[in-house]
Design an enzyme around this catalytic site. Sequence first.
Site, short mmCIF file in Angstrom:
data_model
loop_
_atom_site.label_atom_id
_atom_site.label_comp_id
_atom_site.label_asym_id
_atom_site.label_seq_id
_atom_site.Cartn_x
_atom_site.Cartn_y
_atom_site.Cartn_z
CE LYS A 223 -4.30 -1.91 0.70
NZ LYS A 223 -5.18 -2.47 1.70
NE ARG A 263 -7.07 -8.65 -0.50
CZ ARG A 263 -6.49 -7.87 -1.42
NH1 ARG A 263 -5.50 -7.08 -1.09
NH2 ARG A 263 -6.92 -7.90 -2.67
#
Length: 298
Positions: A223, A263
């Site tokens: 991210k 994840r």
Amino acid sequence: MTTAVVPGLPALGRCLVMGVVNVTPDSFSDGGAWFDPDKAIQHGLDLVTEGADVVDVGGESTRPGAQRVSLDEELRRVVPVIEALAAQGVPVSVDTMRAEVAEAAVAAGARLVNDVSGGLADPAMPQVVAATGVPYVVMHWRGHSHDMASRAIYADVVREVRDELLYRVDAVLAEGVDPSMIVLDPGLGFAKSPEAGHNWSLLAHLGSLLDTGYPVLVGASRKRFLGRLLAGPDGSPRPFADCDDATVAITSLAAVAGAWCVRVHRVRPNADAVRVAGAIRHAAETAGPTPESGSAHR
Ligand code: PMM
């Protein structure tokens, strides 16, 4: 402090690893790589070989600014991939905000619905999840990708994310979802500002979600807030694919803290990290040798 068990998914006594298969042309970090169904299926199988406990198949990009795909296109992308992986015994989750896609995915063999909107994008979703009886990831979300950045305004991000998630939990329970099927996710990167440090605050206070008693999933992989932390001397963010080591660091810390699942895009190093974390948690609980400690050699 044992790791949470979620019905229908592996109970391994450690944090699970969810490997990502984005069947999209435009996802943030791997857009296009697995858009072809055969490539997506092979990638899912490869992730299992590398140690994934669950494979998360998604057909809609949620990168900041992304536009939505049509229902038909999303179905066309994910259903054949889920069918093929499930037929080979792979535990599959479907990453979707649409009730119709969730329903078709479960019919194709998916064992978990991962809804980044926590039921907000499609009001029919909680009822479909309740009817199919699969676990449901309720992620913190404030709006679609095209305008989520403008919604990243918090006085106390940790308290507000927890409160908003618990509000969503009440809503989905009212629609008939079984409480034992709910997994919470702080939604790192979704209406969270890298500049304001929202993601770091949520990770620092993961306990505020773990204390709810619901299993917690953490999705930090690749991210933007990692690229920003690791920016070069000229201030330019580190490219996402070079943030995998930082993802592994978060995996270790989240797994030691008691996260149920991480994840991730690169499975192998994260699978190692959750095993390390599992050994540390086991030692903390028993003060004895771990089940994975192997031979007596140092
Ligand atoms: N992040 C993305 C997509 N799906 N699902 C959950 N539960 N949690 C997340 O943090 C999450 C998600 C976006 O990441 P990607 O586009 O790189 O896969």
